[in-house]
Every structure is written in structure tokens, then in C-alpha cells.
Enzyme design. Structure first.
Site, PDB file in Angstrom:
ATOM      1  N   ALA A 214       0.810  -1.218   0.000  1.00  0.00           N
ATOM      2  CA  ALA A 214       0.000   0.000   0.000  1.00  0.00           C
ATOM      3  C   ALA A 214       0.838   1.261   0.000  1.00  0.00           C
ATOM      4  CB  ALA A 214      -0.928   0.003   1.219  1.00  0.00           C
TER       5      ALA A 214
ATOM      6  N   ILE B  48       3.861   1.686  -1.503  1.00  0.00           N
ATOM      7  CA  ILE B  48       4.646   1.936  -2.721  1.00  0.00           C
ATOM      8  C   ILE B  48       4.040   3.157  -3.420  1.00  0.00           C
ATOM      9  CG2 ILE B  48       5.188   1.051  -5.023  1.00  0.00           C
ATOM     10  CD1 ILE B  48       5.269  -1.734  -3.785  1.00  0.00           C
TER      11      ILE B  48
ATOM     12  N   ASP C 273      25.369  23.890 -35.607  1.00  0.00           N
ATOM     13  CA  ASP C 273      25.783  24.310 -36.945  1.00  0.00           C
ATOM     14  C   ASP C 273      25.742  25.822 -37.033  1.00  0.00           C
ATOM     15  OD1 ASP C 273      26.154  21.772 -37.937  1.00  0.00           O
ATOM     16  OD2 ASP C 273      24.121  21.589 -38.715  1.00  0.00           O
TER      17      ASP C 273
ATOM     18  N   ASN D 135       4.515   9.069   1.487  1.00  0.00           N
ATOM     19  CA  ASN D 135       4.518   7.622   1.680  1.00  0.00           C
ATOM     20  C   ASN D 135       5.321   7.225   2.918  1.00  0.00           C
ATOM     21  OD1 ASN D 135       3.957   7.802  -1.454  1.00  0.00           O
ATOM     22  ND2 ASN D 135       3.325   5.784  -0.790  1.00  0.00           N
TER      23      ASN D 135
ATOM     24  N   GLU E  18       3.333   7.661   6.049  1.00  0.00           N
ATOM     25  CA  GLU E  18       2.375   6.572   6.275  1.00  0.00           C
ATOM     26  C   GLU E  18       3.064   5.377   6.921  1.00  0.00           C
ATOM     27  OE1 GLU E  18       1.157   6.131   2.281  1.00  0.00           O
ATOM     28  OE2 GLU E  18       0.190   8.099   2.198  1.00  0.00           O
TER      29      GLU E  18
ATOM     30  N   ASN F 192      -2.775   7.307  -1.561  1.00  0.00           N
ATOM     31  CA  ASN F 192      -1.736   7.203  -2.592  1.00  0.00           C
ATOM     32  C   ASN F 192      -2.294   7.325  -3.998  1.00  0.00           C
ATOM     33  OD1 ASN F 192       0.048   6.810  -0.545  1.00  0.00           O
ATOM     34  ND2 ASN F 192       0.486   4.661  -0.981  1.00  0.00           N
TER      35      ASN F 192
END
Length: 922
Positions: free
Chosen positions: A295, A297, A341, A712, A715, A740
Site C-alpha cells: 500500500a 509503494i 551548426d 509515503n 504513512e 496514494n
């Protein structure tokens, strides 16, 4: 005539490998065709069935299935896929479905964006499709060049693009511009003579090659190779087999994914062991640890990265920079060296007469390009028409001794012919001398074509019962052939010392980067009189390909941004130095110009040579292979290199560079296919804007990666802290997945749409090896994640106190869930730049951020008050006291973050941060 079977046998078993070493009659016979009749329709169909269309392979390079598969080649995506499978294995079907939906969305966004780019490239190539005239069954018809077959008799005029590889049969004053294939900037004269077998491609004067163009004269020629069998096709085939390396962004995201895997495993083990030691069921804790790891990730990372890159790709397209690979968008932001160039990129690619040097003095000519408006200046005097009769004579000779043409229609000027001759015609129009009108009073009776051996050209014109001979050519040749000098009042004898003085004048002008021709004339009684004897010298005419108006300011902007600009040209050093000075690449005449023959691969150079070449800003007389060496040298010293090009011979360098930049208007198909970016307007300024957009994109990617990762981490830490303290879980796995997949993505994408800060192009390019998250960012990530998690657990503890007063367990978990959700939303304001203000910055001034916060807040509130959603997420209404706890605790991380940013802005990195970095990374 040979039968179809005979010709097929010849073409299959005995192909004509060296048509330039065979007479045109033999070549025509080999292909079983009559030069007067051409091929029959039946024969054409049979050959087309056997050989295929006269086209280069395009679609085979990247089909839609390849583009789709490329969207899933990432460590992060692979990690999510494994997590999704694990979720289904643990019967966490909601999580599993959510993860695979995220992967599908990510893949489709990238797929649609890259296919859109491929369609744009196809449209660009369709614009360059050409038609050609061909003789078939005795009649001349116009067909698509794609329908040509070997043996077709092609008829060419000045201005035509050569549609296939051809052996010249009947040339008339024929010249071709082969710079796209050979790099030779001067048009090449063509004949039908037989040549030696070992003649190099650039010297095959009886051949015309696909993708080049006719600048002068006419010709009939027979097709000897089509499609991928042409010289153009062979180079294209050699490039199609090369696999491109991953861009820096792809490598950095993969590196981030590899770092994330062990981190998640460590946390999962800690959660599992701590729960088991507290007496929880081992199987339950294994399931919980895996479910929580899945969960947490960052499902939103690939989606937001793809969306931000896609948005950048579209913004660049609006700036005339077409990107054909999504991940290349960010690579532009790390570019540190631009090898460009000269002709057509820094300059107008339109030769312009700038000066006449006459016996009476110097006359400057204003106006550039194809604009026929201009004035003639002598000292402080400026006139719309030349007052000096010698100037008018010089204009007339330049217009008469000329094979170019200029026509005007609907306000647009169309030119055909050699750029130098075109410039002379435009100069004539500025002075009121029109070639068409002049030829009515002085019809051309004879032309002596330009001869490389004598370096001159002459035309004879009828006038008053005799003939005027107009001559132009190399100064040393014309001056040596002149015996008199035009003065305006007549002529005077030209002595040996006078000749030397004029030659020295021309050399000084050439050293200033000007292209110089000498003009002369004489009167004769017969067209049989020799053209190059007893000439009266009129003077010198100097031409320049002027820099684009916007280039100088763009170069200054690039230098301010810490970008190295390196001019790479096939012209001689004098021309290169002049243009470099005019656009701000060289400050003094003492700055070095390196010639291409001095270059070699980095493995063959000493340290001193490497430093010399890596620091040089101008390279002259550069051959295509020298560009590969130059790229290798800069890459060896750690630079990210962008290389521009337009010719077939530029394609290997475009492929080798970190960012290959092809021209959209004058670029060949092979160059465009090899490049990562195509400039639809051929404008150097578009590169600058693309690099700026690339820098913005990387900073935005860094912002949302830091944001997502810290969210994340918060959490995970909230679960870990509660577990270690022996508390019940303050969050449920499905609640974390909701944050998420739903709420985190909107603010993260809004961060990806931030505009660039004012100083983004006033700082040097970042180090090529710099990761997305540096040590400082990882330290900040840890501090942010810890602060948010502490606030979440704190709210859970306060809610637990309320629990004793009557609040249920569902309400307590809801308080911690809502605190985490809103803390993450307010956390978006901690993503502002370190040098920006608290109230006004790139985050607060981004309308997308406010829209994302409003939408996400509504979605979070909906999880509590929408019956179906609250049931799935196991939330419950919390009352006024609960909301006050949520508001107060969720604002705590924002306050801490802002204090930390202000401290760093004023006093640098706090000692605590420095120590944490040392512990974590040293």
C-alpha cells in the site's frame, strides 16, 4: 531491347555497383531502357513488385506495439506490478485492482503522447514528399518520387530535389548541392563523363544522389538505385539498428526504484517482528507487513512523471520543438553543451551582398536575406539607388553573369539557384537592376560556364552591334586576368602592384568571414573572342550569411544559464570567427578556432588536448566524422551534449549525442529520424526554450518525487511508531491506498505543472550525475515524513483520549486518517524553492495547486460522509472536536517545514541536517 527476364537477371545477379565508371549508354542498356522512350507501364509494374517503392523504411523503427511496451520498462513499474500480484495472492483484491489500474493509466498516457509525436513526425515528412518528372512510353509525366523504379529516365531542372540515385546522361550547365550527403558547402558541377572506379562519393561528378538538390542547369538521368539501396538509404539502415541508451531521467527513476525496494523490505520486517514480539499472530503480521508495504509503494510516481513529461512535450511543441521520445524531454534540462551548426541555425542561410569595394571606395549595402529593400551607403551618405556609375556597372555584371532566378508572387520571394548568385540578383533589385529587364536590352548570346580550373564564369551579351562580356569569379583569377581598372570616369591601366593590392584587399575581407568575388567586363566584337583576356576590373563584391536577429540575445541568455555554446561548421576559420564574434561566442581575435582535422577520439588525446578541445567555442573545417570525436570528448569530461544537424552525414552524430537536434525545414529525413528533437522553425532560440522547459520539468519532477516519497514515508512511519508503542493501527491499508492513488496524485501533478522560477536560467546546469533526490533531499524527506507521522500518531493519541470520553474506535482511526490526509495536502506548500518567498512562490502562484487541493479536500471529506465510501474505508463522522484536532495537528508539519525552509534560506543547512546526512550517507 532486353526482355524483362534478362534485365531482372542482370539487376539481381550482376548489379551495377559502379555506374560512374561506366558510360551512360552502357548504364541505360544495363537497365533495359531507351533514353528516348523510357520504360513501359508493364515493365514498371514488374520492377515495382520485385524492388518495392522508392522510399526509406520508417514505420519499422518503432511500431505502436514497441511504443506501448516501452511504457512498462521501468524498475518502479516492475515494482508496482510485483506488488499488484502479491496483493492478489493475499486476497487484497481491491489493492491489486487499484495498482494495475494505475499501471494501465500510466502506460496509456505515455503511449498516447509518444504516438502523437510520431504522427507529428510523419506529418512533417509528408510535407517533404516530392514529385519528379519522368519519361515513360515516350511521354514526359509528373509522378510521385516514391513510384520511381531502376531504369526510369528522370528529367531535372534547377531547384528540383534529386528523387533517387541517378547516373547523368545529358547534363546542361548542371550543378548540385550535395552538402546534405557529403558536407561540401559549394555546389558541385556535373558531367556525363566516365570516371575511375575508386573515385570517392564526393567527387562522382556524373552521379546525382537521393536527397540532394539541383542548383543550376538541367539534366536527363537514369535511375540506378531506389529506396534503401540508395546512398541515403544505406546510411538510414545503418542507424536503424542502433539501440538508444536510457535517458538520464530513466536511469535516475530506475535508481530510485532500486533504493526503494530494500527500504520497504526493512520497514516490512520491522513491522512484522515488532508485532510478533508483542504477541500478535505470526501469519497475521506477515500478511499485514506485506499488505502495508504494497500500500505504501508510490503508485502515483510513474503516472505523475509521465503526465509531467507529456505536458512538457506539448509545451515544447508549441515552441516549435518536436520531441520524438518522451523521456528525452527531461534530458534537455541537464544539457550543458550545445554543439550547433552555423549555417541556417545561427545564420539566416541566405547569402547577402554586404559591400562593394571599388576604385572610388567602399560602398555598403543594407538589407538582409531575400528582402529586395535596401540602401547603398558611402561614408555618411545613404541612397536608395547607387549614384556611382561603377556601382551600377558592378550590379549589372553580377546580374548578367548569373544563372539564378528570383520571382515574387503574393508578397513572397521565390529563389532558384546558387545562393551566391541569388544574393547578386537581390543586390541588383535593391539598386533598380532587374535581370529580366536587363536581358531584354542586352540579350545573352553565349555562356562560358564556371570552370573550377580557372575559377571564373563569363556571359556574352549583345549591345550596340557588339558584345559586352560580364565576368565574375575568384578575386585572384579575375584580378590576374584584368589589365585595366574601371574608375567611374573611364578606365586606367592596372599595374602589377595594383593587382597585388586588390588581391590583398580580398584576402583581408575573407579573413573577416566574407565571401568575396571579383567582377569585371569588357567589350568585344564577336562571341568567339576569349572571355578572360584584357578585362577591366570593376571591383570586389563581399557577401555574408548574416546571423539571425534573435541569435545574439539567445546566445547571451545561454551563457548566463551556464551553457557552453560550440559552433561547428564546415566553413573556413575566417568565416567561422566572423560569425562567432557577431553572435557573441568570441570576445577577441585572439580566441582560438580549432580545425576539424585536429580532432581525434578522447582515447587518443592527452589531458592538455582534451582540455583545449573541451574549452574551445569555435570549430571550423569540420567533417561529419569530426563531430563524433567532438561529442565523445565532451561526454568524456562529463558534459551532456546537444548536437544540431540537418544532413544525412550528420545522422551518426545526432544519434551519438545525448540530445540530437535536427532541422525541420531543411533537415533530411534520415537526420530527423536519428534525432531526439526536431526544430520545426530551424531556429536556435527554440533550443534555448526547450532547455528551459527541460530544467523546469526536472525541478518539478524533483518536487513531486520529494512530495510523494515524504507522504509515503509518513504513512509507513505512522504505522511503525504505533506498532513500536503498542498502539492499535492508526491507519488501515485501504485508507493508505486511497491516499496514494486518489489524493496524493492531484497535488503531485499540480507540482509538476509549476512554472519556472525567475532564476532557473541564471544558474549553471546541474551535474549530469546528480540524482533526483540528493543527500539534502533525502534528509528533508526523512524530516518531513517524521513530522507528518508524529502529527498523525499525535492526533491518534488525542483521539484515543476522546475515545475514553465516548468516541468510538472507528472515529479515532478516522481522526488519524484525516490528520494524515490534510497534513499531506498542506505539505505541498513545503515544496517551494529555497530562494522563493513564503507567500508568493511558484507553488502558491500555481492555479493547478489550488484546484488540486480543493478537489482532494472534497474527496477526503467524502470518505467520511458518503455512505458507500465510508463503509469501504471504515471511517465515521467525528464531530466538531474531532475536526479541530485534525485541523490543528495537520497544520503542524506545514509550520515546521516553513520554519526549516526559512532557516536554510537565511543560515544554510542546520547542523542537525548535516549530521543526519553524514550518518546516512558517509
Amino acid at each position: 531491347m532486353a526482355t524483362h527476364e534478362d534485365v531482372a537477371l542482370k539487376m539481381d545477379e550482376h548489379p551495377m555497383e559502379t555506374p560512374w565508371a561506366t558510360s551512360s549508354d552502357e548504364v541505360v542498356a544495363h537497365y533495359g531502357v531507351s533514353a528516348d522512350e523510357g520504360l513501359s507501364e508493364d515493365e514498371i509494374e514488374k520492377r515495382r513488385e520485385r524492388i518495392g517503392p522508392n522510399a526509406l523504411r520508417e514505420a519499422e523503427q518503432r511500431g505502436w506495439w514497441t511504443v506501448l511496451a516501452d511504457q512498462f520498462k521501468s524498475v518502479i513499474v516492475l515494482l508496482l506490478a510485483v506488488a499488484g500480484v502479491a496483493a492478489f495472492a493475499l486476497n487484497e483484491n481491491v489493492e491489486g485492482v487499484a495498482i494495475f489500474v494505475v499501471l494501465l493509466i500510466n502506460g496509456m498516457i505515455g503511449f498516447v503522447t509518444e504516438m502523437r509525436a510520431l504522427k507529428s513526425m510523419e506529418s512533417l515528412q509528408e510535407m517533404t514528399e516530392i514529385e519528379t518528372r519522368v519519361r515513360r512510353e515516350g511521354a514526359v509525366e509528373r509522378i510521385s518520387a516514391e513510384d520511381l523504379v531502376p531504369g526510369d529516365i528522370v528529367i531535372l531542372d534547377a531547384g528540383n530535389v534529386v528523387p533517387a540515385d541517378l547516373r547523368v546522361i545529358e547534363p546542361s550547365k548542371l550543378q548540385a548541392d550535395e552538402s546534405a550527403l557529403t558536407g561540401e558547402s559549394v555546389p558541385v558541377g556535373k558531367t556525363s563523363d566516365v570516371l575511375e572506379e575508386d573515385v570517392p562519393l564526393a567527387e562522382r561528378e556524373n552521379m546525382l544522389y537521393k536527397g540532394t538538390s539541383v542548383t543550376r542547369g538541367t539534366a536527363e538521368a537514369v535511375v540506378v538505385s531506389t529506396g534503401m539501396d540508395t546512398e541515403l538509404g544505406k546510411i538510414s539502415a545503418s542507424l536503424q539498428g542502433e539501440a538508444g541508451e536510457k535517458t538520464p531521467l530513466q536511469q535516475k527513476l530506475d535508481e530510485l526504484g532500486r533504493k526503494l525496494v530494500p527500504f520497504l523490505l526493512v520497514v516490512a520486517v520491522i513491522v512484522l517482528v515488532s508485532g510478533w514480539l508483542r504477541g500478535q499472530d505470526l501469519y497475521l503480521m506477515v500478511e499485514t507487513a506485506i499488505a502495508l508495504t504494497i500500500a505504501t509503494i508510490p503508485e502515483g510516481l510513474p503516472v505523475v512523471a509521465t503526465l509531467v513529461l507529456a505536458r512538457g512535450m506539448w509545451r515544447m511543441a508549441d515552441r516549435n520543438a518536436l520531441i520524438n521520445n518522451l523521456a528525452s524531454v527531461e534530458t534537455l534540462g541537464s544539457t550543458s553543451v550545445i554543439c550547433t551548426d552555423k549555417t541556417g541555425t545561427l545564420t539566416e542561410n541566405k547569402m547577402t551582398v554586404s559591400q562593394y569595394e571599388l576604385a572610388s571606395g567602399s560602398v555598403a549595402v543594407t538589407g538582409t536575406g531575400l528582402d529586395a529593400e535596401g540602401t547603398f551607403q558611402r561614408g555618411d551618405e545613404e541612397r536608395d539607388e547607387p549614384g556611382d556609375p561603377t556601382v551600377r556597372e558592378a550590379l549589372e555584371v553580377g546580374v548578367l553573369c548569373n544563372n539564378a532566378s528570383v520571382t515574387e508572387a503574393d508578397g513572397e520571394t521565390d529563389v532558384t539557384g546558387d545562393p551566391t548568385e541569388t544574393a547578386l540578383l537581390i543586390a541588383g533589385l535593391k539598386g533598380g537592376v532587374d535581370r529580366t529587364e536587363l536581358l531584354e536590352s542586352m540579350p545573352e548570346a553565349r555562356e562560358v560556364s564556371f570552370d573550377p580550373a580557372v575559377k571564373m564564369m563569363a556571359t556574352y551579351h549583345e549591345l550596340d552591334g557588339g558584345y559586352t562580356v560580364a565576368v565574375k569569379g575568384a578575386p585572384e583569377a579575375v584580378v590576374e586576368s584584368s589589365t585595366r581598372l574601371a574608375t567611374g570616369d573611364g578606365t586606367e591601366e592596372l599595374s602589377a602592384s595594383d593587382r597585388q593590392e586588390w588581391i590583398e584587399k580580398s584576402e583581408r575581407m575573407a579573413e573577416d568571414g566574407l565571401r568575396v568575388l571579383a567582377l569585371a567586363k569588357k567589350e568585344v566584337e564577336s562571341t568567339e573572342a576569349p572571355p578572360y583576356e584584357d578585362l577591366s576590373l570593376l571591383g570586389l563584391v563581399a557577401m555574408i550569411d548574416p546571423p539571425r536577429e534573435e541569435v545574439k540575445s539567445t546566445v547571451e541568455n545561454c551563457l548566463d544559464a551556464g551553457l557552453r555554446i560550440v559552433m561547428v561548421t564546415g566553413d573556413h576559420a575566417g568565416t567561422a570567427k566572423n560569425v562567432a564574434r557577431s553572435v557573441g561566442l568570441m570576445e577577441s581575435d585572439d580566441d582560438e578556432v580549432v580545425e576539424g582535422h585536429e580532432l581525434d577520439g578522447p582515447e587518443n588525446l592527452s589531458r592538455e588536448e582534451m582540455e583545449r578541445f573541451a574549452s574551445a567555442s569555435v570549430f571550423a573545417r569540420v567533417a561529419p566524422e569530426n563531430k563524433l570525436d567532438l561529442i565523445a570528448i565532451h561526454q568524456a569530461v562529463g558534459s551532456i551534449v546537444a548536437m544540431t544537424g540537418d544532413g544525412v552525414n550528420d545522422a551518426p552524430a545526432l544519434k551519438r549525442a545525448d540530445i540530437g537536434v535536427a532541422m525541420g525545414q531543411r533537415g533530411t529525413q534520415v537526420a530527423q529520424e536519428a534525432a531526439d528533437m526536431i526544430l520545426q522553425d530551424d531556429n536556435f532560440e527554440s533550443i534555448y526554450h526547450a532547455i528551459r522547459e527541460g530544467r523546469i520539468i526536472f525541478r518539478n519532477i524533483r518536487k513531486f518525487v520529494l512530495y510523494l516519497m515524504s507522504c509515503n514515508l509518513s504513512e509507513l512511519l505512522a504505522i511503525l511508531i504505533a506498532t513500536l508503542l503498542g498502539f492499535p493501527l492508526p491507519l488501515l491499508p485501504l485508507q493508505i491506498l486511497f491516499l496514494n492513488v486518489v489524493t496524493d496524485i492531484f497535488p503531485a501533478f499540480a507540482l509538476g505543472a509549476c512554472g519556472g522560477s525567475k532564476d532557473i536560467m541564471n544558474t549553471p546546469p546541474r551535474d549530469a550525475d546528480e540524482p533526483i533526490l540528493t543527500r539534502t533531499h533525502w534528509t528533508g524527506l526523512g524530516l518531513y515524513g517524521t513530522t507528518i507521522s508524529v502529527a498523525t500518531v499525535g492526533a491518534f493519541v488525542i483521539g484515543g483520549g476522546m475515545y475514553a470520553g465516548g468516541m468510538g474506535s472507528a472515529e479515532v482511526v478516522t481522526v488519524s486518517f484525516l490528520t494524515l490526509a490534510f497534513a499531506q495536502l498542506w505539505h505541498v506548500f513545503n515544496m517551494r524553492g529555497l530562494t522563493s518567498g513564503i507567500v508568493r512562490n511558484e507553488v502558491t502562484e500555481n492555479a493547478y495547486v489550488w484546484g488540486a487541493l480543493g478537489l482532494s479536500a472534497l474527496l477526503v471529506i467524502g470518505t467520511v460522509y458518503l455512505p458507500g465510501v465510508s463503509l469501504a474505508l471504515k471511517t465515521a463522522p467525528i464531530g466538531l472536536e474531532g475536526w479541530l484536532v485534525v485541523l490543528g495537528m495537520s497544520l503542524l508539519p506545514l509550520g515546521v517545514g516553513q520554519v526549516g525552509l526559512e532557516w536554510r534560506r537565511r543560515f544554510g543547512t542546520p547542523n542537525l541536517g548535516t549530521r543526519l546526512e553524514a550518518v546516512l550517507f558517509d
